[in-house]
Write a protein that holds these residues in place. Structure first.
Motif, PDB file in Angstrom:
ATOM      1  N   ASN A  74      -9.371 -29.156  -6.881  1.00 43.53           N
ATOM      2  CA  ASN A  74      -8.494 -28.884  -7.908  1.00 43.53           C
ATOM      3  C   ASN A  74      -6.999 -29.307  -7.779  1.00 43.53           C
ATOM      4  O   ASN A  74      -6.379 -28.949  -6.832  1.00 43.53           O
TER       5      ASN A  74
ATOM      6  N   ARG B  29     -20.640 -23.403  -3.586  1.00 44.12           N
ATOM      7  CA  ARG B  29     -19.928 -22.568  -4.330  1.00 44.12           C
ATOM      8  C   ARG B  29     -18.939 -23.102  -5.206  1.00 44.12           C
ATOM      9  O   ARG B  29     -18.308 -22.268  -6.175  1.00 44.12           O
TER      10      ARG B  29
ATOM     11  N   THR C 294     -15.552 -21.960   7.529  1.00 39.76           N
ATOM     12  CA  THR C 294     -16.165 -22.440   6.603  1.00 39.76           C
ATOM     13  C   THR C 294     -17.171 -23.442   6.869  1.00 39.76           C
ATOM     14  O   THR C 294     -17.393 -23.842   7.882  1.00 39.76           O
TER      15      THR C 294
ATOM     16  N   LYS D   7     -12.676 -13.940  -6.863  1.00 42.48           N
ATOM     17  CA  LYS D   7     -13.432 -13.254  -7.907  1.00 42.48           C
ATOM     18  C   LYS D   7     -13.011 -12.921  -9.123  1.00 42.48           C
ATOM     19  O   LYS D   7     -13.686 -13.434 -10.285  1.00 42.48           O
TER      20      LYS D   7
ATOM     21  N   ASN E 220     -13.604 -25.243 -10.484  1.00 41.47           N
ATOM     22  CA  ASN E 220     -14.805 -24.972  -9.628  1.00 41.47           C
ATOM     23  C   ASN E 220     -15.997 -25.447 -10.463  1.00 41.47           C
ATOM     24  O   ASN E 220     -16.012 -24.968 -11.813  1.00 41.47           O
TER      25      ASN E 220
HETATM   26  O1  UT7 Z   1      -7.307 -23.629 -11.048  1.00 40.22           O
HETATM   27  C1  UT7 Z   1      -7.490 -21.951 -11.689  1.00 40.22           C
HETATM   28  C2  UT7 Z   1      -7.740 -21.014 -10.737  1.00 40.22           C
HETATM   29  N1  UT7 Z   1      -8.736 -21.053  -9.974  1.00 40.22           N
HETATM   30  C3  UT7 Z   1     -10.070 -20.782  -9.852  1.00 40.22           C
HETATM   31  O2  UT7 Z   1     -10.466 -20.877 -11.015  1.00 40.22           O
HETATM   32  C4  UT7 Z   1     -10.792 -20.439  -8.912  1.00 40.22           C
HETATM   33  C5  UT7 Z   1     -11.734 -19.307  -9.109  1.00 40.22           C
HETATM   34  N2  UT7 Z   1     -12.479 -18.754  -8.071  1.00 40.22           N
HETATM   35  C6  UT7 Z   1     -13.396 -19.501  -7.317  1.00 40.22           C
HETATM   36  O3  UT7 Z   1     -13.383 -20.619  -7.641  1.00 40.22           O
HETATM   37  C7  UT7 Z   1     -14.211 -18.713  -6.351  1.00 40.22           C
HETATM   38  O4  UT7 Z   1     -14.087 -17.389  -6.514  1.00 40.22           O
HETATM   39  C8  UT7 Z   1     -14.087 -19.064  -4.935  1.00 40.22           C
HETATM   40  C9  UT7 Z   1     -14.395 -20.757  -4.597  1.00 40.22           C
HETATM   41  C10 UT7 Z   1     -12.431 -19.102  -4.750  1.00 40.22           C
HETATM   42  C11 UT7 Z   1     -14.698 -18.113  -4.070  1.00 40.22           C
HETATM   43  O5  UT7 Z   1     -16.042 -18.480  -4.476  1.00 40.22           O
HETATM   44  P1  UT7 Z   1     -16.964 -16.681  -4.731  1.00 40.22           P
HETATM   45  O6  UT7 Z   1     -18.474 -16.991  -4.841  1.00 40.22           O
HETATM   46  O7  UT7 Z   1     -16.283 -16.160  -5.727  1.00 40.22           O
HETATM   47  O8  UT7 Z   1     -16.972 -16.267  -3.307  1.00 40.22           O
HETATM   48  P2  UT7 Z   1     -16.395 -14.623  -2.913  1.00 40.22           P
HETATM   49  O9  UT7 Z   1     -14.979 -14.522  -2.683  1.00 40.22           O
HETATM   50  O10 UT7 Z   1     -17.131 -13.798  -3.734  1.00 40.22           O
HETATM   51  O11 UT7 Z   1     -17.041 -14.575  -1.370  1.00 40.22           O
HETATM   52  C12 UT7 Z   1     -18.547 -14.555  -1.195  1.00 40.22           C
HETATM   53  C13 UT7 Z   1     -18.986 -14.667   0.222  1.00 40.22           C
HETATM   54  C14 UT7 Z   1     -17.997 -13.603   1.184  1.00 40.22           C
HETATM   55  O12 UT7 Z   1     -18.807 -13.306   2.024  1.00 40.22           O
HETATM   56  P3  UT7 Z   1     -19.757 -11.954   2.093  1.00 40.22           P
HETATM   57  O13 UT7 Z   1     -18.794 -10.689   1.921  1.00 40.22           O
HETATM   58  O14 UT7 Z   1     -20.760 -12.063   0.929  1.00 40.22           O
HETATM   59  O15 UT7 Z   1     -20.378 -11.849   3.413  1.00 40.22           O
HETATM   60  C15 UT7 Z   1     -16.851 -14.396   1.414  1.00 40.22           C
HETATM   61  O16 UT7 Z   1     -16.269 -13.778   2.696  1.00 40.22           O
HETATM   62  O17 UT7 Z   1     -18.510 -15.861   0.826  1.00 40.22           O
HETATM   63  C16 UT7 Z   1     -17.435 -15.855   1.763  1.00 40.22           C
HETATM   64  N3  UT7 Z   1     -16.457 -16.827   1.886  1.00 40.22           N
HETATM   65  C17 UT7 Z   1     -16.435 -18.139   2.407  1.00 40.22           C
HETATM   66  N4  UT7 Z   1     -17.584 -18.376   3.249  1.00 40.22           N
HETATM   67  C18 UT7 Z   1     -17.521 -19.688   3.822  1.00 40.22           C
HETATM   68  C19 UT7 Z   1     -15.179 -16.892   0.967  1.00 40.22           C
HETATM   69  N5  UT7 Z   1     -14.833 -17.976   1.023  1.00 40.22           N
HETATM   70  C20 UT7 Z   1     -15.398 -18.906   2.195  1.00 40.22           C
HETATM   71  C21 UT7 Z   1     -15.110 -19.935   2.460  1.00 40.22           C
HETATM   72  N6  UT7 Z   1     -16.223 -20.674   3.348  1.00 40.22           N
HETATM   73  N7  UT7 Z   1     -14.363 -21.014   2.075  1.00 40.22           N
END
Ligand code: UT7
Length: 329
Positions: free
Chosen positions: A286, A39, A31, A222, A259
């Motif tokens: 969080n 994000r 990361t 997501k 978030n």
């Molecule tokens: O407390 C109550 C419950 N929790 C929440 O409310 C959390 C809700 N969810 C979130 O906050 C977000 O979904 C996350 C922060 C967990 C993830 O963010 P996102 O914008 O939904 O990312 P994503 O899972 O859609 O991933 C987008 C991209 C992916 O790469 P590709 O497929 O686009 O190439 C992931 O592999 O970002 C990549 N990715 C990361 N990259 C760097 C996912 N996690 C990470 C990371 N560092 N930690």
């Protein structure tokens, strides 16, 4: 006789010393600071590192901070509720241990678990005891040692969560201040998207489960994100509408810090300017049940008597809701 309302009359907080920065996380998982910041809005989070110390340690410190600041006699506290998703142990109430340690020797106590909505639901519970007229001092603590169930190789969760605790005291108010309205919801079909199974009664404690990290939080980020954005905004909008409030009337939004993009979306739906949106996710991440009281802890000096605060939370279960409260001091 005027109706008794339940007001928050004191606030305390506690954060462990160790700061886990995005830069350190970069050395642990694939990361980077830029991704995490853009994000989620998170720059760092606190972690309780000391062996053998659990959620009660955080809760006790937050409660002691409140007691020291407010000068109340802990023997006058009648009820201690610990809102938490990470109790010290499966059986034996974390709240009972906390109450005894802080000298609340005349209180009864119990834990309340509703994932990231634990504190919000606890506000509703605490308020009912006060409104009944039977109780005069209810201590509600939101505390979580999330690091106890994080897999620090899972970048979908380890970047988000931190440890911490906040505490508030509820007392009767006869000026109409305190909790005004609430709209609380849950939907069990959401539990597959955010969970930590191991140690629960449906899941046997096996070495396989341990090796598969089933004791750690799993999240389909997501899906949780999409639900959080729409549901937290929906309930906040509804609370405003049914209390005939518009954005000018609202002093503050205190939204669960999961978030920054979810918080921004909620604020946008109710047309609230950034300066009215409480935010400390950048410092703590969080902290689950502790996010709402830690917002009050950080913003306490800015709050004025009569300020209209909209609380909102969304979490595992799914559980979510909104509360409208008038600040009492
Ligand atoms: O407390 C109550 C419950 N929790 C929440 O409310 C959390 C809700 N969810 C979130 O906050 C977000 O979904 C996350 C922060 C967990 C993830 O963010 P996102 O914008 O939904 O990312 P994503 O899972 O859609 O991933 C987008 C991209 C992916 O790469 P590709 O497929 O686009 O190439 C992931 O592999 O970002 C990549 N990715 C990361 N990259 C760097 C996912 N996690 C990470 C990371 N560092 N930690």
């Amino acid at each position: 006789m005027s109706k008794i309302s339940a007001a928050i009359t004191a606030v305390g907080g506690y954060l462990p010393d160790y700061v886990l920065t995005n830069q350190v996380l970069e050395t642990m998982v694939d990361t980077n600071d830029e991704w995490i910041t853009s994000r989620t809005g998170i720059k760092e989070r606190r972690i309780l590192k000391e062996e053998g110390k659990g959620t009660s340690f955080l809760a006790i410190n937050a409660a002691q901070d409140l007691i020291a600041k407010s000068g109340i006699n802990p023997e006058e506290i009648e009820l201690v509720i610990v809102a938490t998703a990470t109790p010290d142990m499966k059986a034996a109430s974390t709240a009972a241990y906390t109450a005894t340690q802080i000298g609340a020797t005349n209180a009864f106590s119990y834990d309340l678990e509703a994932a990231c909505s634990s504190f919000l639901f606890g506000m509703s519970t605490a308020a009912r005891y006060i409104e009944s007229g039977r109780y005069k001092k209810v201590l509600l603590i939101g505390a979580d040692k999330n690091s106890s169930m994080i897999n620090y190789k899972d970048r979908a969760t380890c970047i988000i969560f931190g440890d911490g605790a906040g505490a508030v005291l509820f007392e009767p108010n006869n000026e109409g201040l305190g909790l005004q309205d609430e709209y609380l919801r849950s939907d069990g079909s959401g539990r597959e998207f955010l969970q930590a199974k191991f140690g629960g009664s449906s899941y046997k404690t096996t070495t396989d489960a341990l090796e598969n990290n089933e004791h750690c939080i799993f999240q389909d980020g997501k899906t949780v994100f999409k639900n959080a954005v729409s549901k937290m905004a929906d309930v906040s909008e509804r609370i405003l509408q049914r209390n005939n409030l518009n954005n000018d009337d609202i002093s503050w939004l205190a939204a669960h810090q999961a978030n920054k993009r979810i918080i921004d979306a909620t604020a946008k739906r109710i047309n609230l300017e950034d300066k009215k949106v409480m935010m400390n996710i950048q410092k703590y991440g969080n902290t689950t049940s502790a996010t709402l009281p830690l917002l009050l802890y950080d913003y306490e000096s800015k709050l004025k008597k009569g300020d209209k605060i909209i609380f909102a939370a969304f979490g595992g279960g799914f559980t979510w809701g909104s509360i409208y409260l008038k600040w009492a001091y």
